[in-house]
Design a protein around this motif. Sequence first.
Motif, PDB file in Angstrom:
ATOM      1  N   ALA A 124       8.801   5.926   6.829  1.00  0.00           N
ATOM      2  CA  ALA A 124       8.355   4.531   6.817  1.00  0.00           C
ATOM      3  C   ALA A 124       7.283   4.282   5.763  1.00  0.00           C
ATOM      4  N   CYS A 125       6.565   5.295   5.382  1.00  0.00           N
ATOM      5  CA  CYS A 125       5.379   5.087   4.533  1.00  0.00           C
ATOM      6  C   CYS A 125       5.761   4.546   3.157  1.00  0.00           C
ATOM      7  N   PRO A 126       5.187   3.392   2.785  1.00  0.00           N
ATOM      8  CA  PRO A 126       5.515   2.819   1.480  1.00  0.00           C
ATOM      9  C   PRO A 126       4.771   3.500   0.334  1.00  0.00           C
ATOM     10  N   GLU A 127       3.811   4.330   0.644  1.00  0.00           N
ATOM     11  CA  GLU A 127       2.963   4.920  -0.395  1.00  0.00           C
ATOM     12  C   GLU A 127       3.209   6.415  -0.561  1.00  0.00           C
ATOM     13  N   GLU A 128       4.149   6.970   0.156  1.00  0.00           N
ATOM     14  CA  GLU A 128       4.338   8.419   0.224  1.00  0.00           C
ATOM     15  C   GLU A 128       3.005   9.109   0.491  1.00  0.00           C
ATOM     16  N   ALA A 129       2.311   8.572   1.476  1.00  0.00           N
ATOM     17  CA  ALA A 129       0.968   9.062   1.768  1.00  0.00           C
ATOM     18  C   ALA A 129       0.954  10.003   2.963  1.00  0.00           C
ATOM     19  N   ILE A 130       1.965   9.908   3.808  1.00  0.00           N
ATOM     20  CA  ILE A 130       2.044  10.834   4.938  1.00  0.00           C
ATOM     21  C   ILE A 130       3.341  11.617   4.765  1.00  0.00           C
ATOM     22  N   VAL A 131       3.251  12.932   4.720  1.00  0.00           N
ATOM     23  CA  VAL A 131       4.471  13.742   4.548  1.00  0.00           C
ATOM     24  C   VAL A 131       4.466  14.881   5.554  1.00  0.00           C
ATOM     25  N   GLU A 169      -2.807   6.658  15.214  1.00  0.00           N
ATOM     26  CA  GLU A 169      -3.665   5.487  15.321  1.00  0.00           C
ATOM     27  C   GLU A 169      -4.378   5.280  13.996  1.00  0.00           C
ATOM     28  N   VAL A 170      -4.227   4.089  13.424  1.00  0.00           N
ATOM     29  CA  VAL A 170      -4.848   3.784  12.133  1.00  0.00           C
ATOM     30  C   VAL A 170      -5.782   2.606  12.294  1.00  0.00           C
ATOM     31  N   GLN A 171      -6.953   2.711  11.724  1.00  0.00           N
ATOM     32  CA  GLN A 171      -7.850   1.561  11.653  1.00  0.00           C
ATOM     33  C   GLN A 171      -8.191   1.341  10.191  1.00  0.00           C
ATOM     34  N   LYS A 197     -10.166   4.982   9.823  1.00  0.00           N
ATOM     35  CA  LYS A 197      -9.904   5.989  10.847  1.00  0.00           C
ATOM     36  C   LYS A 197      -8.414   6.280  10.812  1.00  0.00           C
ATOM     37  N   PHE A 198      -8.055   7.536  10.858  1.00  0.00           N
ATOM     38  CA  PHE A 198      -6.640   7.894  10.888  1.00  0.00           C
ATOM     39  C   PHE A 198      -6.510   9.102  11.798  1.00  0.00           C
ATOM     40  N   GLU A 199      -5.833   8.923  12.893  1.00  0.00           N
ATOM     41  CA  GLU A 199      -5.733  10.039  13.836  1.00  0.00           C
ATOM     42  C   GLU A 199      -4.279  10.277  14.222  1.00  0.00           C
ATOM     43  N   ARG A 211      -3.965   8.558  -0.512  1.00  0.00           N
ATOM     44  CA  ARG A 211      -3.021   7.554  -0.981  1.00  0.00           C
ATOM     45  C   ARG A 211      -2.879   6.429   0.030  1.00  0.00           C
ATOM     46  N   CYS A 212      -3.142   6.755   1.270  1.00  0.00           N
ATOM     47  CA  CYS A 212      -2.879   5.832   2.373  1.00  0.00           C
ATOM     48  C   CYS A 212      -3.631   4.515   2.202  1.00  0.00           C
ATOM     49  N   VAL A 213      -2.943   3.393   2.486  1.00  0.00           N
ATOM     50  CA  VAL A 213      -3.592   2.083   2.424  1.00  0.00           C
ATOM     51  C   VAL A 213      -3.765   1.486   3.818  1.00  0.00           C
ATOM     52  N   ALA A 214      -3.574   2.310   4.831  1.00  0.00           N
ATOM     53  CA  ALA A 214      -3.768   1.889   6.217  1.00  0.00           C
ATOM     54  C   ALA A 214      -2.896   0.699   6.605  1.00  0.00           C
ATOM     55  N   CYS A 215      -1.638   0.732   6.170  1.00  0.00           N
ATOM     56  CA  CYS A 215      -0.752  -0.384   6.510  1.00  0.00           C
ATOM     57  C   CYS A 215      -0.284  -0.304   7.950  1.00  0.00           C
ATOM     58  N   GLY A 216      -0.361   0.883   8.537  1.00  0.00           N
ATOM     59  CA  GLY A 216       0.011   1.010   9.936  1.00  0.00           C
ATOM     60  C   GLY A 216       1.500   1.075  10.193  1.00  0.00           C
ATOM     61  N   LEU A 217       2.312   1.200   9.140  1.00  0.00           N
ATOM     62  CA  LEU A 217       3.757   1.259   9.372  1.00  0.00           C
ATOM     63  C   LEU A 217       4.156   2.563  10.050  1.00  0.00           C
ATOM     64  N   CYS A 218       3.443   3.648   9.705  1.00  0.00           N
ATOM     65  CA  CYS A 218       3.743   4.928  10.353  1.00  0.00           C
ATOM     66  C   CYS A 218       3.434   4.831  11.845  1.00  0.00           C
ATOM     67  N   ALA A 219       2.307   4.179  12.163  1.00  0.00           N
ATOM     68  CA  ALA A 219       1.933   4.031  13.568  1.00  0.00           C
ATOM     69  C   ALA A 219       2.956   3.165  14.298  1.00  0.00           C
ATOM     70  N   VAL A 246       0.983  15.432   7.559  1.00  0.00           N
ATOM     71  CA  VAL A 246      -0.366  15.415   6.981  1.00  0.00           C
ATOM     72  C   VAL A 246      -0.489  14.255   5.996  1.00  0.00           C
ATOM     73  N   LEU A 247      -1.723  13.938   5.620  1.00  0.00           N
ATOM     74  CA  LEU A 247      -1.967  12.888   4.633  1.00  0.00           C
ATOM     75  C   LEU A 247      -2.124  13.513   3.253  1.00  0.00           C
ATOM     76  N   VAL A 248      -1.523  12.885   2.265  1.00  0.00           N
ATOM     77  CA  VAL A 248      -1.596  13.422   0.910  1.00  0.00           C
ATOM     78  C   VAL A 248      -2.884  12.962   0.241  1.00  0.00           C
TER      79      VAL A 248
HETATM   80  S1  SF4 Z   1       2.531   4.333   6.497  1.00  0.00           S
HETATM   81 FE1  SF4 Z   1       1.517   5.496   4.849  1.00  0.00          FE
HETATM   82  S2  SF4 Z   1       0.132   4.042   3.861  1.00  0.00           S
HETATM   83 FE2  SF4 Z   1       0.748   3.151   5.824  1.00  0.00          FE
HETATM   84  S3  SF4 Z   1      -0.870   3.780   7.258  1.00  0.00           S
HETATM   85 FE3  SF4 Z   1       0.763   5.311   7.406  1.00  0.00          FE
HETATM   86  S4  SF4 Z   1       0.186   6.896   5.961  1.00  0.00           S
HETATM   87 FE4  SF4 Z   1      -1.055   5.102   5.453  1.00  0.00          FE
END
Ligand code: SF4
Lengths: 583, 167
Positions: B118-125, B85-87, B101-103, B68-76, B59-61
């Motif tokens: 992978a998330c640099p922001e601890e935004a997806i846990v 999928e991140v836009q 968009k975050f799916e 928190r997510c900055v849509a860097c796409g590293l998780c994707a 889930v997203l925090v």
């Molecule tokens: S890795 Fe984290 S900050 Fe980057 S898009 Fe995924 S959830 Fe967002």
Amino acid sequence: MAEIVIDGKKCTFEGNKTIIEVAFENGIDLPHFCWHPELSVAGNCRMCLIEMGNQKKNPDGTLAVDENGNPVIAYMPKLQIACGSKATPGLYVRTNTPQVIKAREAVMEFLLINHPLDCPICDEAGQCKLQNYTFKYSTGECRFTENKNPKPKRVSWSDKIMYDAQRCISCSRCIRFAKEFADQPVLSFINRGDRVYVKMATDCKFDSPYSMNIIDSCPVGALTSKDFRFKSRVWDMAFNDSVCAGCSRGCNIKIGTRNNKILRIEPRNNMNINRYWMCDEGRLNYSLQNENRLADSKCKNVQVEKFDDAVAKAVQLLKNYKAKDILFIASPKATIESNYMLAKLAQKSIKTQNIVYIDYTDKNFGDEKLRTNDRAANTNGMKIVLPNIKPLDFDDLKTKVQKKEIKLLYILDSTLSNDSPINEIAENAECVIAHCENESQLSKIADVAFASASCYEEEGTLVNEAKRIQHLTPAIANRENIRTMGMKLGRFEQFGTEDDKWGRSNLSDNRSDWRILANIASGLGSDGKKYLNAEDVFTEIAEINPQLNNISYQILDEYQGLTLGNRIENEKKYRIYKSNNVN
Amino acid sequence: MNNRKNTEVERMSLAEKAYLPEIARGLGLTLRRLFRPKMTRQYPEERWQPLGSYRGRPVLVKDSDGERCVACGLCARVCPALAIEVQAGETDKTKERYPAKFEINMLRCIYCGFCEEACPEEAIVMSPNYVFTTRSRNKAILDKEALLTPAEELKERLEFLKQFKNQ
Ligand code: SF4
Ligand code: SF4
Ligand code: SF4
Ligand code: SF4
Ligand code: FES
């Protein structure tokens, strides 16, 4: 031909060159930030430090050799920059000694002291020189614990370019480009030491038609394109080679796509044509490809069930009219292959010489750099297969259509806009068959509107204003080319299934112009030749046309195009420079 | 083992072949277990509360000031199942970008937890949520609204990450 030795490898060169240039030409990539092959030498990043020296001389003047007969070399104690040092015959260069490695690591550490940890939000990530070199040439450790220098972020330089001073590594490539290529010396460093950054002179504009080249020559993400900003990460995109269709220069480009949509276009190095650059117009005019496409062929604005129905309808219409009632409009924007098939259809199947083309000259577009006045990419190529073709005279055609001297218009030109005078003429014509890339006035009134492939979907050949013939390859997938395009798409499209929202579902049914024409010709009873792909068509043209003898797609790829009339032995193969290469 | 005796039946002793003693032995085992403490529970009425180390649905925090997510796409990028999928979009906040968009396609997700790593922001846990059913394939694709979870609800996991992973 002079010779220097780099890391034990003999490298030959001619003329006045720097060490980094000689190394590049001989297949050795030295790390560098500020050096750009087309810009003057700044020598300010110090990333290219190397060791160099000459063979020692004995007191009697002979060259010194050791007991094994190997030359004894006296290296200079201080490292030199490869981008600012001339290559002189007999020079010895070492690029991987502990001293050099240590110097590079130090340079990287200094650069990263004030560099923000922005990679997750930086568009350059994934193709950033600083990122790549950090992996390759740095220890990955930072001994600096103080706060980083604050510098301005999100500074707008123009309606196309955004600048971020924190990410800037002060390489001055942008400053030199503005001065040397764009002839707009409006950028300069301000402040000193670690507070230095680039500023645009107040009350000045950076609106050169080539301004966006600083974005991809910037080695880091300090300069971003406002058009592209945050649209996609580069690793999710596919970059496929293509040729710009914006004017008759034919700049070599790379097309960045994701989800089968064009997100950005960037120049590709071709020393014979555009060298390292392209114009902003060519970069930004891709919206017609992404929006409002005619995805299926239509008859009188009603979608046909399958492509063959549209072909059958066109065949029937062409049979209804006498040869002298039919006018074919070729296209200086379409490939040689398509124009050849049109010529074949008109001259062999219908037996008419009634072929004209629409001229796209725009006197305000050209300049002495890259842009040319002829906005059609293949006027010269069309004239190879249709040597006697005349430009279309709209007034003359209008009266002829009114007098019913011309009853059927066959329009190959597939990018006609709604304000072209041809729309009014077509409305009065008895019958219109048109190739259309987009939904337009013409596609609505045409008796048959074939959904035709755009220059981004088609394979073929184009000849530019300097008579250089180039191979155009597709970058966007449709149902016709998906078999060859499949693995050239981005990683999401490659592996998507129908249940995913992304992926390769919803492919359009656009066909190459030459294929549409070939199908009609066989419907009319042609010579029965079958063409599997554009290469078959080109092989046939190359056989009968003396100008194209001995040319094949393979040779065109090998030499990045050929200049017609120039012998292949005189063509040079260049090493392609990629600004963001991992080397 | 004598390799001429190929089958289970050939290998059995006489007592085993007689079956009856074996049945008695089995019944004995059952009888003994009957008086031990129960390991099972009455799911779904009685639910288990997973510990912080448990990897449930990603889930997203959501913090007090939004995601928190900055849509860097590293998780994707790291997701081995291509589930995310991140836009990205642009905001005026200091972080410049946000997920327009975050799916996550839960039919694809294999609960590996790479995205979290992978998330640099601890935004997806990885949340403690292990119950996931839908009535259609489309509903299994969770959008940003469905994914955003207040940080308080994920306290145990965030605590666990602080302690063992993101030191
Ligand atoms: S890795 Fe984290 S900050 Fe980057 S898009 Fe995924 S959830 Fe967002
Ligand atoms: S903006 Fe980019 S190209 Fe210009 S000086 Fe900074 S790093 Fe170099
Ligand atoms: S100069 Fe012409 S060919 Fe080159 S990028 Fe611009 S429009 Fe395209
Ligand atoms: S848990 Fe694994 S499979 Fe699921 S979304 Fe995250 S990375 Fe992908
Ligand atoms: S590349 Fe030589 S000093 Fe920058």
